[in-house]
Design a protein around this motif. Sequence first.
Motif, PDB file in Angstrom:
ATOM      1  N   PHE B 186       0.841  -1.194   0.000  1.00  0.00           N
ATOM      2  CA  PHE B 186       0.000   0.000   0.000  1.00  0.00           C
ATOM      3  C   PHE B 186       0.870   1.236   0.000  1.00  0.00           C
ATOM      4  O   PHE B 186       1.742   1.386   0.847  1.00  0.00           O
ATOM      5  CB  PHE B 186      -0.879  -0.019   1.252  1.00  0.00           C
ATOM      6  N   SER B 187       0.661   2.092  -0.954  1.00  0.00           N
ATOM      7  CA  SER B 187       1.410   3.347  -0.938  1.00  0.00           C
ATOM      8  C   SER B 187       0.509   4.513  -1.301  1.00  0.00           C
ATOM      9  O   SER B 187       0.943   5.464  -1.903  1.00  0.00           O
ATOM     10  CB  SER B 187       2.616   3.284  -1.868  1.00  0.00           C
ATOM     11  N   ARG B 191      -3.033   5.364  -5.396  1.00  0.00           N
ATOM     12  CA  ARG B 191      -2.123   4.462  -6.094  1.00  0.00           C
ATOM     13  C   ARG B 191      -2.504   3.007  -5.827  1.00  0.00           C
ATOM     14  O   ARG B 191      -1.689   2.111  -5.957  1.00  0.00           O
ATOM     15  CB  ARG B 191      -0.683   4.740  -5.677  1.00  0.00           C
ATOM     16  N   PRO B 193      -5.102  -0.252  -6.655  1.00  0.00           N
ATOM     17  CA  PRO B 193      -4.181  -1.276  -6.186  1.00  0.00           C
ATOM     18  C   PRO B 193      -2.779  -1.123  -6.748  1.00  0.00           C
ATOM     19  O   PRO B 193      -2.594  -0.676  -7.871  1.00  0.00           O
ATOM     20  CB  PRO B 193      -4.823  -2.571  -6.669  1.00  0.00           C
ATOM     21  N   GLN B 194      -1.832  -1.508  -5.965  1.00  0.00           N
ATOM     22  CA  GLN B 194      -0.439  -1.491  -6.362  1.00  0.00           C
ATOM     23  C   GLN B 194      -0.137  -2.672  -7.261  1.00  0.00           C
ATOM     24  O   GLN B 194      -0.801  -3.691  -7.176  1.00  0.00           O
ATOM     25  CB  GLN B 194       0.429  -1.650  -5.116  1.00  0.00           C
ATOM     26  N   PRO B 195       0.899  -2.572  -8.060  1.00  0.00           N
ATOM     27  CA  PRO B 195       1.369  -3.794  -8.720  1.00  0.00           C
ATOM     28  C   PRO B 195       1.688  -4.850  -7.669  1.00  0.00           C
ATOM     29  O   PRO B 195       2.136  -4.524  -6.568  1.00  0.00           O
ATOM     30  CB  PRO B 195       2.636  -3.332  -9.440  1.00  0.00           C
ATOM     31  N   LYS B 680      -8.272   6.379  -9.465  1.00  0.00           N
ATOM     32  CA  LYS B 680      -7.706   6.273 -10.800  1.00  0.00           C
ATOM     33  C   LYS B 680      -7.497   4.835 -11.219  1.00  0.00           C
ATOM     34  O   LYS B 680      -7.793   4.447 -12.342  1.00  0.00           O
ATOM     35  CB  LYS B 680      -6.381   7.024 -10.823  1.00  0.00           C
ATOM     36  N   ARG B 681      -6.991   4.025 -10.311  1.00  0.00           N
ATOM     37  CA  ARG B 681      -6.682   2.647 -10.679  1.00  0.00           C
ATOM     38  C   ARG B 681      -7.744   1.664 -10.234  1.00  0.00           C
ATOM     39  O   ARG B 681      -7.557   0.467 -10.343  1.00  0.00           O
ATOM     40  CB  ARG B 681      -5.360   2.231 -10.055  1.00  0.00           C
ATOM     41  N   ASP B 729       1.515   6.050   4.787  1.00  0.00           N
ATOM     42  CA  ASP B 729       1.774   5.716   3.393  1.00  0.00           C
ATOM     43  C   ASP B 729       0.640   6.160   2.489  1.00  0.00           C
ATOM     44  O   ASP B 729       0.834   6.435   1.317  1.00  0.00           O
ATOM     45  CB  ASP B 729       1.986   4.209   3.234  1.00  0.00           C
TER      46      ASP B 729
END
Lengths: 435, 968
Positions: B186-187, B191, B193-195, B680-681, B729
Amino acid sequence: MRTLVTIFILVASVFAGRAQTAPTLGFRKLATGEIELSWRLEMAYPGAADMLPRYSIETGTAIGEWQPTGVILPGESFTNITATTVWPGLSNQPIAFLRLEKQLNFSGRDLIGRSFTNAVFSSADFSGADLLLANLTDASLQNAFFRGTDLRQAKLNGVNARGANFILARMARVDLTGADLRGADLRFVEFTDANLSFAQLDDADLRGAILEGVTNFFTRFHGCATDSLTVMDPEIRAIWEIVNNKGAGKNFNALDLSLADLSGGNLTNAQLQATDLSGVDFQMCDLSGANLTGATLRFLDLRGTKITAQTIIASKWRTIWDIINNPKTNRVHLNADFTLSLFVDTVFDHADLRGARFTSGSIFGGTFHTANMQSANLSGTSVFDADFRNANLSNANLSNASFDGVDLTGATLAGANSLGTKFTNTIMPDGTPSK
Amino acid sequence: MNRILKAVGLLLLAGASVLGQGFVNFETAPVHPVALSPDGKVLAVCNLPDARVEFFEVSVGLKAVGSVFTGVDPVTARFAPNGELWVVNHISDSISVVDPARRVVLTTIDCFDGPQDVVFTQGKAFVSHSGVNAVIIFDAATRKRIGGMDIEGDRPKAMALSADGSEIYVAILESGNASTIITGGFSGLERTPQPSVVDLTEGPHGGLNPPPNFGTNFSPVINPKIPATNAPPRVGMIVRKQAGRWLDDNKGDWTEFVSGTNSFLTGRVPGWDIADHDIAVITATNGAVRYIRGLMNICFDLSVNPVSGKIALIGTDAINEVRFEPVLKSIFVRSKLAMVDPVNSEAAVTDLNPHLDYTVQTLPISVRKQSVGDPRTIAWNSRGTRAYVAGLGSNNILMLDGDGKRVGHAVEVPEGPTGIAVDDGRGRIYVLARFAAKLLVMDAESLAVLQTVALQDPTPPAVKVGRKHFYDTIKNSGLGQVACASCHIDGRWDRLAWDLGDQTGDMLGLATRNFFVAPTVTNSFHPMKGPMVTQTLQDIIGHEPFHWRGDRNGIEEFNPTFQALQGADNELTDEEMQEFEDFLATITFPPNPHRNLDNSLPTQLNLPLEKALGRGNQPAGAHMPQGDATFGLASFRNACLPCHTLTGGHGPDAIFKLGRWQFINVGTNSEHHVGMVAMKRTSELPFKVQQLRHLFEKNGFDLRSTKSRSGFGFLHDGRVDSLTRFIQDGFDVTDDQQTSDIIAFLMAFTGSDLPGTILGVPTQAPASPSKDVPAGVGFQAILTNSASTSRTLFMMSHARSATSRVDLVVHGIKDSLPRGWLMRGTEFLSDSGETNTSSQVLALAEEANPLRFTLVPKGTGTRIALDRDGDSFFNQIEMASGADPDDANVTPETTTPRLLSIEAAEGNLKLRWHGKMGANYRVQARNEFGTGDWANLSETITISTNPVSWSEPRGDGASRFFRVIHVP
């Protein structure tokens, strides 16, 4: 029967890293038959007392056939600046090799906000470390490991991270200006809002990486591997496609590709209408049949660029392209429009450039020997390292222009407007250096 | 009398409670609610909804002898070696020490948050606390706290003693099952979900995400009608440790990424592991704690075989590492028994339903009825030859032999069997059917029901009727062992994540959603959604849509789940669905343990499970500083509104237009429209803005530990291991103190009484009301003399305040009778209808008969203190009139005579009965029981005092049958 033991002590840094200083090793044989090894401890980074290398002992019966002994000696375990360890005797072997490997392993460490400018961390392992806001400017990080590392908002400008492994690193808002990331493994790296300007990502692996909001002035994406999981802003995707031979016939209309490095790209028959191409590096780029109608064209680097009759481009830029790529003397460009253009090592010897407008342009190198530039307009133009010997600049407008490293020997400046003109490291018409 | 009745009538007209209204449902589960006294003469039973412990003489059958109010939600009753009865009040955070002979509470012991069970050994009382994950030790004689120990596990609950009393065994309710989530960490919300490591080609599935679940394929196959452009979202994976390897449901080995050298790629440290502690073993002499692990994930109860010494632990085990609803249908949770040798910790874990092989997804009802679901209680007989298991969900009792093997058939009992006490001397067991509010006497060998006694039960019909749809495993599942409650334990959660996507399903539209930030890429929900942490069902009704994704408009859209996941024969009917919804609508958040007693926000809250990330002035790994929730509230209002509203934390059920917030009309099923976001993601995975009221229960996941208490944390799939990480984060907060302040506020979130919002300000989104109670609810004080204490003064002040949401009730003894008072203004209304001053009430306090003060939810005080059966007649009035204060059907207005006795003495036959004052009665008799005419023996008798007596000389000795009738 007594066995003569010959011991070769070899020293290597971690993973054959190149830049780390190998530990200077001393050894002596003890009465017990054991070998005492000693070496001077050093910090991985000056002043970072908490960052000591660790040392691995390996043995072999032949050079190159090293077997880890499993003994890892953390630098922190030694209280003196000289480390000493005793190794069992090797008297039962006719020949043996022993080496001490210095390893920089900082995986999982909390290094938030630390400063490691110019550090030599080649092949070091920072996997899982927290380097949030850390400063690694100009550090050598070749082949280093940053797997899953938190590098958000870190300064990595100018780093040499060729071949480094950044898989799943968190690099949002990282500053990688000028970084060398060639061949780096950047899979699934989070680059959101990062600054990759002037960074070289040639042959890097960007599969699954996220490049959203990235500042990418002259970033090289040549040879980068991407896949369907790679998330890129449209502009970056366009750049990546162009420089990786996937731009032919594509529609890039209205994108902002300013200051992109498209050198070597393939834009054959591509649509670039109304595209902002300011400052784009088109060196060796194939623009055959490309349509640049309405594109914003300024400061294009057209060296080696392929432009054909089918390329739709403003005549001004076709002319400039011709000048740059077909060097010849005695050109005639009376009153030509060269405003906001870029000339690099261009030949204008004996050219007739009377009234030509170089306004607010940039001239790097090149020769204007004996060129006739009467009444030419170089207002606001930046001229570097060019040869203007015997050029005729009479009545030229040089206001606010800058001449740096220019040879003006014998040039005529009579009547020229030099209001605000700067001459630096320049040889003035009388052969004297500029003041 | 008439004056008093008139007063009562006026009280009712003024809006005092009636049945069903003066009740707040926390859906608290009893732990050990039934206890037989050491001499075998008295049975004590926690009547949880009535906040009392009931006493029965057991010499012949069960004979009720009285009850006493103890505290809010009594869950355990245990007799101490000295004969005292210790009653653990879960919501009151107290223990009532009761003299069972006099049925008087001698004292009240303060506990920490969430006491659950108590056992006695070596002169000490060990009390488990699920709220603070600890066992606290009291001196059993002085009742003083003398020590305690932290339990490395979530919600330590049921306890048992070793046969020799040297060890205490504690079942850890939410122990987990060594499953965890692997994601990209998690950042930041924007952002996410993260890769993820799941995407890595080095992974066991070559980077396919979501990975196939059956070899290289999906089983069943993905709905071919879903366009290829609607790819399922890339998600994390649930893995479970099996034989030392972290495996997924397709035998994919993720060990390297969970605990190996690449564990950094999932945010973990090398060697990362889960504690998975199921039983804590405490050495009584020195308090040393060791653990037995790897048994099951929900550990309900344990009991020690007195002969073998083995611990029998019962509970359930989830297979949440298996993905997709069609695969999990009917089989996702199993009922388990672990027989553990405490000497070497070796355990044999067996299925309590050996007739199930889980290869079929439905069985005939007759077979299903043999299943045990939601096994809550186990008790051994003294010979260690029989153990009895109560299936709360399956409504049955199982019998096991000394080795834990089933004996005979499961026997059906009334709804919700929970507590069992074994009466070896009489060859009986006593079973509390908690939902039916009945106490059963069963034969210890045949399990025949010998007697059934109904308990006074104030539980409102909405709860009693609707519960079965939630708990009943026979009715609601294909194999008889699962129900909604299998994962939503007691209406809460199981501390696990599940991937319950259904790849055979269709895309779902996003219509009618109230998007705060609208999705930009897709406009629908994919039926595959990835792992989602089980959500609590506390106060969900009225906060629609449901699920993390908000993909269910209302509770009605869960109806297919009864068949598709649980394997039930049928969906609920519309009427049943309404019952289900009505039940869910009652579940209320309990008092927030982090608020101050006056419900104000804490200013110095310790955050023991929050560790610094090194972002601020605390070094990484250090404990975060104390938090000031008042500052946290200010930060929250600046940064978290309007997405998260006060007071529940949900998104706004409103939209801002025309310069003001305007509430959205409810839908056709009365569903609301809580705000949603699609970052966004997250366009493929839009989310409902989540409520924030049980965040403090989600602590325990620690990515930087080799002994993480849990495998799942915060966010939809549990990827975030601490609130510190979420805040720092997620929102780039680097100030540790500010972070702690916000966390303190989040920990203290539930409880309402938060600042209002301004409809004209875009950032001040209005809130939906939160179904919770203030922190003081349950708080108790005891007085042994007439002097007020700071505690009682606070309670009176708190209850009297204009904005108070609590009632203050007082229980004590007056004229040798148990009495109750409810504070009204500055005075106290008694259960006889009198009004007393505080001095008059306090004057009753004495050492042997203390006065007990308790704060209870507003509106429940009348029932708890004055009118137990809620029939609008106060207890003393009912007793004085011969009515039954425990039976709403028998009031002073009841004309039906209640015969008290028939006595033959001194040549007379004497009848005594209760009837309505002023009503007319007549005594009649006939010679045959079933035939013949009734002859009048008396003239009309008008009752002027209760009970009334009538007598006549005894006759010739021939049998006669008498009756008393009401003469209208």
